[in-house]
Design an enzyme around this catalytic site. Sequence first.
Site, PDB file in Angstrom:
ATOM      1  N   TYR A   1      -8.504   2.513   6.647  1.00  0.00           N
ATOM      2  CA  TYR A   1      -7.984   1.200   6.250  1.00  0.00           C
ATOM      3  C   TYR A   1      -8.775   0.205   7.082  1.00  0.00           C
ATOM      4  O   TYR A   1      -8.527   0.039   8.274  1.00  0.00           O
ATOM      5  CB  TYR A   1      -6.486   1.093   6.513  1.00  0.00           C
TER       6      TYR A   1
ATOM      7  N   ARG B   1       0.821  13.694  -3.645  1.00  0.00           N
ATOM      8  CA  ARG B   1       2.241  13.964  -3.418  1.00  0.00           C
ATOM      9  C   ARG B   1       2.593  15.455  -3.376  1.00  0.00           C
ATOM     10  O   ARG B   1       3.426  15.858  -2.563  1.00  0.00           O
ATOM     11  CB  ARG B   1       3.083  13.263  -4.485  1.00  0.00           C
TER      12      ARG B   1
ATOM     13  N   HIS C   1      -4.493   5.281  -6.378  1.00  0.00           N
ATOM     14  CA  HIS C   1      -3.526   5.418  -5.290  1.00  0.00           C
ATOM     15  C   HIS C   1      -2.211   5.998  -5.821  1.00  0.00           C
ATOM     16  O   HIS C   1      -1.124   5.594  -5.392  1.00  0.00           O
ATOM     17  CB  HIS C   1      -3.293   4.042  -4.651  1.00  0.00           C
TER      18      HIS C   1
ATOM     19  N   LYS D   1     -13.021   4.451  -2.141  1.00  0.00           N
ATOM     20  CA  LYS D   1     -11.822   4.993  -2.807  1.00  0.00           C
ATOM     21  C   LYS D   1     -11.016   3.898  -3.492  1.00  0.00           C
ATOM     22  O   LYS D   1     -10.690   2.880  -2.867  1.00  0.00           O
ATOM     23  CB  LYS D   1     -10.921   5.690  -1.790  1.00  0.00           C
TER      24      LYS D   1
ATOM     25  N   ILE E   1      -2.864  14.646 -10.435  1.00  0.00           N
ATOM     26  CA  ILE E   1      -3.126  16.094 -10.501  1.00  0.00           C
ATOM     27  C   ILE E   1      -1.845  16.869 -10.161  1.00  0.00           C
ATOM     28  O   ILE E   1      -1.250  16.669  -9.113  1.00  0.00           O
ATOM     29  CB  ILE E   1      -4.250  16.478  -9.508  1.00  0.00           C
ATOM     30  N   ARG E   2      -1.435  17.706 -11.080  1.00  0.00           N
ATOM     31  CA  ARG E   2      -0.196  18.472 -10.891  1.00  0.00           C
ATOM     32  C   ARG E   2      -0.388  19.948 -11.231  1.00  0.00           C
ATOM     33  O   ARG E   2       0.546  20.613 -11.674  1.00  0.00           O
ATOM     34  CB  ARG E   2       0.930  17.891 -11.751  1.00  0.00           C
TER      35      ARG E   2
ATOM     36  N   ARG F   1       0.557   3.606  -6.876  1.00  0.00           N
ATOM     37  CA  ARG F   1       1.373   2.917  -5.869  1.00  0.00           C
ATOM     38  C   ARG F   1       1.002   1.453  -5.674  1.00  0.00           C
ATOM     39  O   ARG F   1       1.717   0.728  -5.005  1.00  0.00           O
ATOM     40  CB  ARG F   1       1.253   3.622  -4.516  1.00  0.00           C
TER      41      ARG F   1
ATOM     42  N   ARG G   1       6.645  -2.369  -4.450  1.00  0.00           N
ATOM     43  CA  ARG G   1       7.253  -1.051  -4.637  1.00  0.00           C
ATOM     44  C   ARG G   1       8.774  -1.147  -4.563  1.00  0.00           C
ATOM     45  O   ARG G   1       9.358  -1.177  -3.475  1.00  0.00           O
ATOM     46  CB  ARG G   1       6.742  -0.088  -3.563  1.00  0.00           C
TER      47      ARG G   1
ATOM     48  N   THR H   1     -10.682   2.952   1.751  1.00  0.00           N
ATOM     49  CA  THR H   1      -9.728   2.581   0.706  1.00  0.00           C
ATOM     50  C   THR H   1      -9.893   1.117   0.326  1.00  0.00           C
ATOM     51  O   THR H   1      -9.808   0.232   1.180  1.00  0.00           O
ATOM     52  CB  THR H   1      -8.294   2.843   1.187  1.00  0.00           C
TER      53      THR H   1
ATOM     54  N   SER I   1      -5.549   9.908   7.377  1.00  0.00           N
ATOM     55  CA  SER I   1      -5.355   8.490   7.084  1.00  0.00           C
ATOM     56  C   SER I   1      -5.328   7.668   8.365  1.00  0.00           C
ATOM     57  O   SER I   1      -4.767   8.104   9.380  1.00  0.00           O
ATOM     58  CB  SER I   1      -4.030   8.311   6.337  1.00  0.00           C
TER      59      SER I   1
ATOM     60  N   ILE J   1      -2.905  10.531   2.963  1.00  0.00           N
ATOM     61  CA  ILE J   1      -1.523  10.051   2.884  1.00  0.00           C
ATOM     62  C   ILE J   1      -1.091   9.715   4.308  1.00  0.00           C
ATOM     63  O   ILE J   1      -1.319  10.503   5.223  1.00  0.00           O
ATOM     64  CB  ILE J   1      -0.586  11.122   2.260  1.00  0.00           C
ATOM     65  N   GLY J   2      -0.489   8.552   4.467  1.00  0.00           N
ATOM     66  CA  GLY J   2      -0.081   8.110   5.806  1.00  0.00           C
ATOM     67  C   GLY J   2       1.272   8.682   6.224  1.00  0.00           C
ATOM     68  O   GLY J   2       1.954   9.355   5.436  1.00  0.00           O
TER      69      GLY J   2
ATOM     70  N   TYR K   1       9.611   6.246  -0.197  1.00  0.00           N
ATOM     71  CA  TYR K   1       8.241   5.912   0.201  1.00  0.00           C
ATOM     72  C   TYR K   1       7.240   6.913  -0.382  1.00  0.00           C
ATOM     73  O   TYR K   1       6.162   6.542  -0.845  1.00  0.00           O
ATOM     74  CB  TYR K   1       8.129   5.882   1.726  1.00  0.00           C
TER      75      TYR K   1
END
Lengths: 388, 388, 388, 388
Positions: free
Chosen positions: A150, A337, A282, A258, A316-317, A285, A185, A176, A126, A98-99, A44
């Site tokens: 949401y 993430r 997103h 968003k 972004i990392r 996703r 997914r 969102t 979220s 993030i949920g 997920y």
Amino acid sequence: MGYADEQNEIYRRGTTGQRPKRPIDWRVLESQASQQLRPGPWGYIAGSAGREETNDANRTALSRVQIVPRMLRDVSTRNLERTVLGTRFPAPVFLSPIGVQTLAHPEGELASARAAASLGIPFTASTAGSHTLEAIAEAAGAAPRWYQLYWPKSRDLAASFIQRAEAAGYSALVVTLDTWLLGWRPRDLTEAFLPFLWGEGNINYFTDPVFRSKLERSPEDDPAGAIALFVREFSNPTVTWDDLEWLREQTSLPIVLKGIQHVDDARRAVDAGVESVFVSNHGGRQVDGAIGSLDALREISKAVGDQTELLFDSGIRGGADAVKALSLGARAVGIGRPFIWGLAVGGSDGVRDVIAHLLAELDLTLALTGHADIDELDASAVKLSDAH
Amino acid sequence: MGYADEQNEIYRRGTTGQRPKRPIDWRVLESQASQQLRPGPWGYIAGSAGREETNDANRTALSRVQIVPRMLRDVSTRNLERTVLGTRFPAPVFLSPIGVQTLAHPEGELASARAAASLGIPFTASTAGSHTLEAIAEAAGAAPRWYQLYWPKSRDLAASFIQRAEAAGYSALVVTLDTWLLGWRPRDLTEAFLPFLWGEGNINYFTDPVFRSKLERSPEDDPAGAIALFVREFSNPTVTWDDLEWLREQTSLPIVLKGIQHVDDARRAVDAGVESVFVSNHGGRQVDGAIGSLDALREISKAVGDQTELLFDSGIRGGADAVKALSLGARAVGIGRPFIWGLAVGGSDGVRDVIAHLLAELDLTLALTGHADIDELDASAVKLSDAH
Amino acid sequence: MGYADEQNEIYRRGTTGQRPKRPIDWRVLESQASQQLRPGPWGYIAGSAGREETNDANRTALSRVQIVPRMLRDVSTRNLERTVLGTRFPAPVFLSPIGVQTLAHPEGELASARAAASLGIPFTASTAGSHTLEAIAEAAGAAPRWYQLYWPKSRDLAASFIQRAEAAGYSALVVTLDTWLLGWRPRDLTEAFLPFLWGEGNINYFTDPVFRSKLERSPEDDPAGAIALFVREFSNPTVTWDDLEWLREQTSLPIVLKGIQHVDDARRAVDAGVESVFVSNHGGRQVDGAIGSLDALREISKAVGDQTELLFDSGIRGGADAVKALSLGARAVGIGRPFIWGLAVGGSDGVRDVIAHLLAELDLTLALTGHADIDELDASAVKLSDAH
Amino acid sequence: MGYADEQNEIYRRGTTGQRPKRPIDWRVLESQASQQLRPGPWGYIAGSAGREETNDANRTALSRVQIVPRMLRDVSTRNLERTVLGTRFPAPVFLSPIGVQTLAHPEGELASARAAASLGIPFTASTAGSHTLEAIAEAAGAAPRWYQLYWPKSRDLAASFIQRAEAAGYSALVVTLDTWLLGWRPRDLTEAFLPFLWGEGNINYFTDPVFRSKLERSPEDDPAGAIALFVREFSNPTVTWDDLEWLREQTSLPIVLKGIQHVDDARRAVDAGVESVFVSNHGGRQVDGAIGSLDALREISKAVGDQTELLFDSGIRGGADAVKALSLGARAVGIGRPFIWGLAVGGSDGVRDVIAHLLAELDLTLALTGHADIDELDASAVKLSDAH
């Protein structure tokens, strides 16, 4: 003292024989998180839509933009402060919504919010969180925080969410636009894993007075009924630009749209009078085979960058990535993430590390590219590589 | 006799059953070096900033430039000699400055300098070396050598370094502009490994009379105090273009500004009257997500190539790479990590091999592309591939 | 009956339970050859110069050119015949010159030449072969064959080679321009493997009357002395365009200049009156970091394609590749390493298979792209992909 | 109820502990299919021509086209219906013709046709099927279906196939133009595996009255003789544009020309008055080194997209891919290998899953990119990435 001191501190502790508790390299952190979680939750968190090519495109778009460092400017003190959506923040970085963060760690959003608060960075709660927005607000304490909506099918429920967010001291409303339906997914479908159908991530609904008023029996007595209503309320693909007027009337909070990727949608958002356009896909996703989010930012920034506050996420990392997005017009940059990896591996401390390390690299990259103030970054700081 | 004879010699020894003692293929050499060193030192040598994408960009920029060989020219004797910074050298190649070389081999800089001297190639002594610049000068003997300055916070200390370099017979001053702060290096941070905090690589400071005069107790009696002062002196991000005037007054040595990547900075350096612009991104060790160094050289060379001596490093991994950089306007080309791999695996002999093999490939590539003199190389010898 | 019948034959034999004796897929064939040979010979065959990036560039250049098939044309009979250098051949394909083929199989060039002859395809005998050009001519029988000249330092020796080739019935003189010195080849250097220094591949020299006349003692009595003279004679980097006049006087055979990559060199070759320009980079064995050979062909073909016969090699790995090079102006296409793989794995039969399979795929590709005659192929049959 | 409900259903079953029976991720499905089949059949299904670069090009062409999602449009109900070749279908998707499907599963085409019929999606029966077109028609029941013609050498046999197809209720005639000869397929050649030479996939011939009339003895009595005639009839490379007139006279069914890649061939097909141009490269099985099929579609669509019905296949691996092809002008999109993977792993149910999952992702992608009707998709929905 600046964010770069995080680096000094790690080296200093090294002289006393202490190594960092958690991975510094986010690729290692990600791998450690993946080993720690069960396949359902990990899928997920890690999964994207379809063949996950949008996720790849996010990285490609970032890699193609390359920084051109400048030398011999006084960068002894750097100012990373920025006013975003009316609030002055110490740095132009935030945690993206993030949920169900309890998938990664029992403390979930509370841990993440505390970490963000400790650094003065906005946490975005979220609607699909596993703690109520009120509990998260309490965890965040005095720190500024944003609320992600949401937008549910029933306007009275939407209004209730917004009122609760205002009451709990949230200072912006992040709506969102790209998830009226869940994307396809494969990782989640493989596991047939959708936490919301087990009653996880529904708490903002189940505790909401308007939501409860629509149920014959309470969620505690009839969880299945409550979940069924959640499912009906969540999916709301009839919302259009026209509905923004109603939304505007519900709140005086700044409204952030968003999920915008097309320049015409960005223009329309500006015309609609919202305070901010959040360029995001997103994290790949929702739609597979789509453009990289930074490619969208490049165009949108040119078109409306001076008329609205642009937020950005998806891909972004590291601090260098943040510099690129900021140079291309993002007023602030969201992490997704990576902070969940930190949460999985180290709870609130893990999240704090992720943020602090990104800020340290951002601060250092600013300095090493000749910028003393985040506001000096503009498109001239980067170049589009022709080598990809 | 030319550099290509190195090749003949290897084959000749092969007829008597002798195989080369050390790897010929630098990828194998790198791998052997990595196996020989502990993780801390290896990470320090091999690591780059962030996700190490700048390091990749250095290679991509080199690979995109492709040589177009010419035929039927008399290349029986090749002249690789070139005057760089006022000195005539047998070839347009030098060892780039690298600190604390004892991480790779107990003899460190002394071994490298001897190897360079044996081939008449300039060694660049780093301020952060693990041997004093005077000891290195002695090791280099009569061979020309350059001095790299990490310009410290105190001007009197900077002046002292420069005077010592002059006194020790260094013939150029290479001022590093991109390291007023260390980049965010995940490998080093993972190991919490910064040799300078253990007293390694500080010897030019600890032996300096001006440095010592700033201490209450000597470095021998109070290492911690000396290290603390080193840390304060090393970080000096207030230096700007205006400070170059002061630097100019300190020395009559040619001044090389190392770390320039932007064409406007190159122009400004020329205006400032320095003798040389050193296009380098520190092997990708400082800023992640930045342009490949050869991409910078291409632009800078067009703008100021005829007004200054351009040096180049970052990514050179063979004689063909050197031909590319020389064709695009570099007056001389620096080798970095590869000679450290040689040092780790074979001490001074290992460094000598790395240089000699690069020179042999450079010599052969010159000949096989139709050039009898290094000065014949210009942009017409290469082509920008459109296939990347 | 056409070349495509090779395919039918394989399937037909399949109905009787017979599978092909040797790998059909050339990647498998290459791998099988690599396992069969010792490291020295294998490295000599497989290796390229430096980091072997030119070898990669050869493949990239071929992959970027893509065929655009045409439909609904009568392709029931295909004509692949073509006149090359004055001889009518059944197909525009030849074996490129490769030395010391006994490294791959005891029968070496004799096996390869027989295979080529059996299909009417020209074999190119290398001066550095491990059988004399006379023995190879005998093996080839009535089939046309070409002679590759490593133009030695002594003109009388060069003249002798040419006279022997004429006497032995070779119908073209392929003069290699890119190997006056050997490239820097890490695989061979690692093994210190150069067969010529062991007396392998020198037989055309050792049996030559002019060569022998320059020795005090015969090669049989004093191998070392003969090898030393070979080394001196082989390296001849003084040859220039002016020397072509002398060459012209030595022979009435068509002269092919092999190794041209630059369009100006191609123009000059045309002006010099040679019969053919052979676009080749020696399979990437000489100069690393150079352009892909097909990229060179594209330009050269536009400039002089109508004034000379263009030959092409370097990178061909199947019939589709051949179609590309032919479409871009090659009059005939050379196969290199693949036929040596066949030789290593199956001797003469293995070489025959490699040629026959390439011809079958070429024939089928012609048919399936709407061409009944090889002469219909031109630049309109292909497209430069913008996706690389 | 829409196709996206497939997703809901999977998650719903997940709440009762049921996980999907077959892999959701098609890469896993492919791998499972490959493990289940013997090398011959698997190679036949998976293999492409030559080095399989056309197959790669198909994917590259699809990946380079990227979707740009639009927000805030009412997408609560989506209409995927489309009229293709005169029939109204629930979605613009069909099963591409594939022969000898019993290689993958004993029920072969019957299973696939039933699966397609259950979703109202046209199945295309191949002349080289392992069940008669009549049996397949029976399996398809009332569902629309198309007939693919391998146009045999004898016109009376061709006419017979067409009459049978009409009699069996097929509603379109898909004429394959790119397979008058088989491509060079290393995997099949390695196994010497061509099922038709064993009597598999010949049933439409062996049962045909005209075919039988040409035999001295029946296929049952003399299989070898029947196979020999099949081989003679199958290969028919004399067909040209002029023959279309004859074809036109044979049938009132819409004629689809399958295998067109060049824009001039597409124009000619329009001029010839056929109803549809099917842009396809046979999944890369015929010509190696050719352009990606979507690259062809992009050009052809611009030239003749408004004058004919464009069908498309070759490389589709998910709903996002379908959206791309539809946006670029395909009226309907064919699935090839993926449904065979489903067939191999799960028979008819496996095929049904593959279709249903593609439709679900297509439906979701439509919704999530702001399109309520498949007809809203046009070139403005996508962008050509410059990052490949």
